[in-house]
Design an enzyme around this catalytic site. Structure first.
Site, short mmCIF file in Angstrom:
data_model
loop_
_atom_site.label_atom_id
_atom_site.label_comp_id
_atom_site.label_asym_id
_atom_site.label_seq_id
_atom_site.Cartn_x
_atom_site.Cartn_y
_atom_site.Cartn_z
N ARG A 17 0.86 -1.18 0.00
CA ARG A 17 0.00 0.00 0.00
C ARG A 17 0.90 1.23 0.00
O ARG A 17 2.06 1.18 0.43
CB ARG A 17 -0.93 0.02 1.21
CG ARG A 17 -0.25 0.35 2.54
CD ARG A 17 -1.20 0.32 3.71
NE ARG A 17 -1.69 -1.01 3.97
CZ ARG A 17 -2.40 -1.34 5.05
NH1 ARG A 17 -2.69 -0.42 5.96
NH2 ARG A 17 -2.82 -2.57 5.23
N ASP A 71 1.79 -5.45 9.53
CA ASP A 71 0.93 -6.37 10.29
C ASP A 71 -0.18 -6.94 9.41
O ASP A 71 -0.68 -8.03 9.64
CB ASP A 71 0.30 -5.64 11.47
CG ASP A 71 1.33 -5.35 12.56
OD1 ASP A 71 2.41 -5.97 12.53
OD2 ASP A 71 1.06 -4.50 13.42
N GLU A 72 -0.56 -6.18 8.38
CA GLU A 72 -1.62 -6.63 7.48
C GLU A 72 -1.08 -7.20 6.18
O GLU A 72 -1.78 -7.26 5.17
CB GLU A 72 -2.56 -5.45 7.18
CG GLU A 72 -3.28 -4.95 8.44
CD GLU A 72 -4.26 -3.83 8.14
OE1 GLU A 72 -4.32 -3.38 6.98
OE2 GLU A 72 -4.96 -3.41 9.07
N CYS A 73 0.19 -7.63 6.22
CA CYS A 73 0.84 -8.33 5.10
C CYS A 73 1.18 -7.44 3.91
O CYS A 73 1.47 -7.95 2.83
CB CYS A 73 -0.01 -9.51 4.63
SG CYS A 73 -0.19 -10.79 5.87
#
Length: 459
Positions: A354, A398-400
């Site tokens: 992201r 943490d969200e890959c």
């Protein structure tokens, strides 16, 4: 039900991106709430199933605090050990797994291996039992010209020490240099201002009798701005720190191309060819534009030799090949070093990367403030870096979305500001989540011994 009232009562964390958030990852929406869209009615309708679906463990949120001690570590020069996040169930979307067998450990056996002229191709165990090049005698000619006597061993040795497998053009080019300068192949291109270094030193027998720690090999000819993806193989003048190296997106794959960089100037990486023959051809073309007639004769002589050998071996001399152009489709971000970031990314779920929570311009300005700040002002800007981008990058990890941490680590590295511990943590932890242990180890070794100079040989 009033949408704004429902939003304020929603127990989830507010998303940093607000209505502009583009994330489709279900895990993101489970953890974070977004402001109601005025155009959508009943966005926060009282739907028990929807509430259950979005509900998360609030204790997890409460326990997730900003890593304030990281700022103190940067100020006090104290190392930080990163704790990997629990993402084992979501790593299945990536196909770039590395087997455990790729990680080799060195044995402490002090007994050197006895080398004979009839030595067969070595195995990894032969490296683990001692330093193959620890002794040198008149009878032992392997040290002098390894490539001519034991090519297979040199390949295993390079992979063991530098953690990369070198491509075919690397070895073919060294054979050419041996013909150009049999006494010292490393100086075969000295007439055009280049010298063979890095893994070439193994082929040239320069590691004979050398006994170093494993991390030392990882910083052999590693310049100040070099990301772990770059392996230097050619050096130019020390005034500019010019060097050329192979660049990899994945440590277990072949290099995607070669890049050039001026290590005493900045961290910009410029692709100049898919193979070493093409890279040197591009280098020569650039130098011929500004050199004097006498120097141009030297460049033309080497260029003709390079072209003849490349044609014989079917190597493309183009500065930008079709394979290099095709890579542009995989680039997720341009990055400060301009080479572009390529990491495993699932476009359907947008899992793997992201955008950073700060624009390139804003990040560059903040890093410059940290770099030039007086000691009493530095903590203020470090706190801003922590709250404005580091925390959100850790959440992305943490969200890959591991590519986000790698991009930020690259950008800090390329900028040049001395945030070694933060850079090491960002790169090593995210590379390890992708099972790219070679890049992780190189990141840690480089940040622990980073030098802005051109005296970078460990020999």
């Amino acid at each position: 039900m009033d949408a704004h009232k429902s939003y304020s009562e929603d127990p989830r964390l507010p998303c940093h991106y607000g209505r502009k958030c583009y994330q489709k990852n279900p895990n993101h929406h489970i953890k974070y709430k977004h402001p109601p869209d005025p155009k959508r009615k009943n966005q926060y309708r009282n739907n028990n199933d929807d509430v259950k679906r979005r509900k998360m463990d609030l204790t997890t949120i409460d326990n997730k605090k900003i890593n304030e001690t990281e700022l103190e570590h940067e100020l006090n020069n104290i190392p930080i050990e990163a704790e990997p996040s629990d993402v084992s169930t979501q790593l299945k979307v990536f196909s770039n797994d590395v087997s455990d067998s790729d990680s080799e450990t060195e044995s402490t056996n002090p007994n050197p291996i006895n080398i004979h002229s009839d030595q067969k191709s070595p195995t990894n165990s032969s490296l683990e039992n001692g330093n193959y090049f620890r002794t040198k005698s008149k009878e032992d000619t392997t040290c002098n010209h390894i490539n001519g006597h034991n090519t297979e061993f040199s390949k295993v040795y390079i992979k063991s020490k530098f953690l990369f497998e070198m491509p075919e053009d690397f070895y073919k080019f060294f054979e050419l240099c041996e013909r150009l300068n049999a006494d010292n192949p490393s100086d075969a291109l000295i007439s055009i201002g280049l010298k063979l270094v890095g893994p070439f030193d193994v082929l040239n027998g320069k590691f004979c009798g050398v006994d170093k720690n494993s991390d030392d090999y990882l910083i052999h000819w590693r310049y100040y701005y070099d990301p772990p993806n770059l392996q230097t193989i050619l050096k130019g003048d020390d005034k500019t720190g010019y060097h050329i190296g192979y660049f990899r997106d994945n440590p277990d794959d072949k290099p995607v191309f070669l890049v050039e960089n001026y290590g005493m100037k900045d961290g910009i990486l410029t692709p100049i060819g898919e193979n070493i023959f093409g890279a040197i051809s591009s280098y020569i073309e650039d130098r011929k534009k500004t050199c004097d007639p006498f120097s141009k004769m030297k460049f033309n002589k080497i260029q003709n030799i390079i072209k003849e050998e490349a044609d014989k071996l079917s190597f493309d001399l183009s500065r930008k090949t079709k394979k290099m152009t095709k890579r542009n489709d995989k680039v997720l971000s341009r990055t400060f070093n301009k080479v572009g970031l390529v990491v495993p990314y699932e476009r359907k779920t947008q899992l793997g990367y992201r955008k950073l929570a700060m624009s390139d311009k804003e990040l560059g300005e903040l890093l410059t403030k940290i770099d030039k700040a007086k000691p009493e002002e530095k903590s203020k800007f470090l706190a801003e870096l922590q709250s404005e981008i580091l925390t959100w990058t850790d959440i992305a990890c943490d969200e890959c979305d591991f590519g986000t941490g790698i991009e930020l680590g690259w950008d800090i590295l390329c900028h040049g500001v001395d945030l070694s511990h933060t850079t090491s943590r960002l790169l090593a932890s995210n590379f390890r989540q992708l099972k790219w242990e070679a890049f992780a180890k190189i990141s840690e070794a480089h940040m622990a011994n980073r030098k802005k100079s051109c005296r970078l040989s460990i020999i």
